[in-house]
Design an enzyme around this catalytic site. Structure first.
Site, PDB file in Angstrom:
ATOM      1  N   ASP A   1       8.429  -4.788  -1.424  1.00 34.85           N
ATOM      2  CA  ASP A   1       8.307  -3.442  -1.467  1.00 34.85           C
ATOM      3  C   ASP A   1       8.730  -2.146  -0.533  1.00 34.85           C
ATOM      4  OD1 ASP A   1       5.991  -3.986  -3.015  1.00 34.85           O
ATOM      5  OD2 ASP A   1       4.041  -3.218  -2.028  1.00 34.85           O
TER       6      ASP A   1
ATOM      7  N   ASP B   1       7.348   5.607  -3.441  1.00 29.55           N
ATOM      8  CA  ASP B   1       6.157   5.399  -2.412  1.00 29.55           C
ATOM      9  C   ASP B   1       8.079   5.525  -1.611  1.00 29.55           C
ATOM     10  OD1 ASP B   1       4.122   5.290  -3.240  1.00 29.55           O
ATOM     11  OD2 ASP B   1       4.393   2.725  -2.520  1.00 29.55           O
TER      12      ASP B   1
ATOM     13  N   TYR C   1      -5.323  -6.986  -8.535  1.00 30.51           N
ATOM     14  CA  TYR C   1      -6.022  -6.249  -7.269  1.00 30.51           C
ATOM     15  C   TYR C   1      -7.639  -6.323  -6.647  1.00 30.51           C
ATOM     16  CZ  TYR C   1      -2.745  -2.548  -7.269  1.00 30.51           C
ATOM     17  OH  TYR C   1      -1.664  -1.912  -6.997  1.00 30.51           O
ATOM     18  N   TYR C   2      -8.301  -6.794  -5.524  1.00 31.90           N
ATOM     19  CA  TYR C   2      -9.266  -7.183  -4.871  1.00 31.90           C
ATOM     20  C   TYR C   2      -9.911  -6.881  -3.836  1.00 31.90           C
ATOM     21  CZ  TYR C   2      -7.808 -11.149  -8.151  1.00 31.90           C
ATOM     22  OH  TYR C   2      -6.910 -11.919  -9.691  1.00 31.90           O
TER      23      TYR C   2
ATOM     24  N   GLY D   1       0.751  -1.256  -0.024  1.00 25.55           N
ATOM     25  CA  GLY D   1      -0.311   0.011  -0.118  1.00 25.55           C
ATOM     26  C   GLY D   1       0.606   1.206  -0.102  1.00 25.55           C
ATOM     27  N   ALA D   2       0.190   2.361  -0.453  1.00 29.85           N
ATOM     28  CA  ALA D   2       1.856   3.709  -0.776  1.00 29.85           C
ATOM     29  C   ALA D   2       1.624   4.411   0.312  1.00 29.85           C
ATOM     30  CB  ALA D   2       1.015   4.269  -1.776  1.00 29.85           C
ATOM     31  N   GLU D   3       0.427   4.235   0.901  1.00 25.38           N
ATOM     32  CA  GLU D   3       0.671   5.119   2.107  1.00 25.38           C
ATOM     33  C   GLU D   3       1.663   4.534   3.400  1.00 25.38           C
ATOM     34  OE1 GLU D   3      -2.744   6.151   0.629  1.00 25.38           O
ATOM     35  OE2 GLU D   3      -2.263   4.508   0.717  1.00 25.38           O
TER      36      GLU D   3
END
Length: 358
Positions: free
Chosen positions: A309, A273, A120-121, A42-44
């Protein structure tokens, strides 16, 4: 560091969606993969982990399901040193999930070496129910009240009307001493059936706006820094990232351009990110623009050489030496999974931190 109720108040708060992830055990299209290992993304939350790795006290605020994926997600972020005290648990909706596909198998339908795709789900996920009601939560309010930096992305307002309303409320709540940064993170699939025309006004409300030149071209028809400054006149700083080439900071004092590092790429996901985290950490530290951009490039390079990531930056002394390098020394620096080779560091290569370690 400020203290409230016996706990440290983070300098930075990252707010938005985080998801469970399934990473393949080999390259190739999904129908050929033998198994997957669980992870989070997740980016954040990627940015939150990278900020924490740089020594910035950081919290992530979001919403997860009352399920194993949600519990794993919050535990892993906590293991990276991120404050998850204000993460809400939804008893009715699941934690969002994505499955990564990586190329390089030479099989039919393969993406190609060095490429990846995320499936993505997330429809109906717990995160999609975020709304301005979050601001009344005491745990979230405490973190937001004490933050020197609030980091958002363009993903959140695309998730639902409630998420859009939350982002608007946060951008309208300007407080002395708190910077608000927004990273575009253009996701056209998320905006299908929604009005992406609301996005420019949200981006223009930031103090620091971060955009990739390629995603800005896709979203707004231009990746040119000067054209983007004309399109978004309000932010004090706009940072335009041109992938492996350069990053440009457009400030009131004029543009600053810094070339990217040479990198032996392992996996591209999460690099943007990480760049945001490096640049923002440099901003909180009061570095000049060139060093802010360099710290962003260095963090992106570390992420590019990690299979997950998140990577971990090298020792502080190595970071400081690279930030102070001459333009010639910076241009001669190369980052790989084996470490960093640079004239300012000597030989052998300076090791990177353990990927994914807190």
């Amino acid at each position: 560091m400020a203290e409230q109720d016996g706990t440290a108040t983070p300098h930075a708060v990252c707010l938005g969606e985080s998801m469970a992830a399934l990473l393949p055990d080999r390259a190739g299209p999904p129908e050929t993969v033998g198994g997957y290992r669980p992870a989070v993304g997740g980016a954040e939350s990627n940015t939150a982990c990278a900020l924490a790795a740089l020594g910035v006290p950081t919290a992530w605020i979001g919403r997860v399901g009352d399920d194993g994926f949600g519990r794993r997600l919050t535990a892993e972020l906590a293991g990276h040193g991120v404050d998850v005290s204000a993460v809400a648990v939804d008893p009715h909706r699941p934690t969002g999930l994505f499955v990564k596909e990586t190329g390089g198998s030479a099989l039919p339908h393969d993406l190609g070496a060095g490429r990846s795709r995320l499936h993505y789900y997330r429809t109906g996920s717990a995160a999609s129910t975020l709304s301005p009601a979050l601001l009344a939560d005491p745990a979230a309010a405490r973190l937001l009240d004490g933050a020197r930096l609030l980091h958002l992305t363009g993903i959140t307002p695309a998730l639902s009307d409630g998420c859009l309303a939350l982002v608007r409320a946060l951008l309208a709540d300007r407080r002395p001493g708190r910077l608000v940064s927004v990273d575009l993170n253009w996701r056209p699939v998320l905006w299908r059936g929604r009005d992406a025309g609301v996005l420019p006004a949200l981006l223009d409300a930031a103090d620091v706006l971060l955009l990739g030149a390629d995603e800005a071209e896709a979203a707004f028809g231009t990746g040119d820094p000067a054209a983007l400054r004309a399109r978004f006149p309000s932010p004090a700083t706009i940072v335009v990232k041109d992938a492996e080439h350069r990053a440009t900071a457009l400030t009131r004092g004029g543009p600053v351009v810094e070339p990217a590092l040479a990198v032996d790429v392992v996996e591209p996901t999460g690099a943007g990110d990480a760049f945001a985290a490096g640049y923002l950490a440099g901003t909180l530290r009061g570095l000049d623009e060139r060093r802010r951009l360099r710290l962003g490039h260095l963090c992106a390079a570390v992420a590019l050489t990690a299979a997950a990531d998140q990577g971990r930056p090298p020792a502080p002394a190595v970071v400081e030496a690279l930030l102070a390098a001459s333009p010639r020394e910076w241009a001669a620096t190369r980052v790989s999974a084996d470490g960093i080779m640079s004239p300012v560091l000597g030989r052998p290569a300076a090791p990177l931190g353990a990927p994914g370690a807190p």
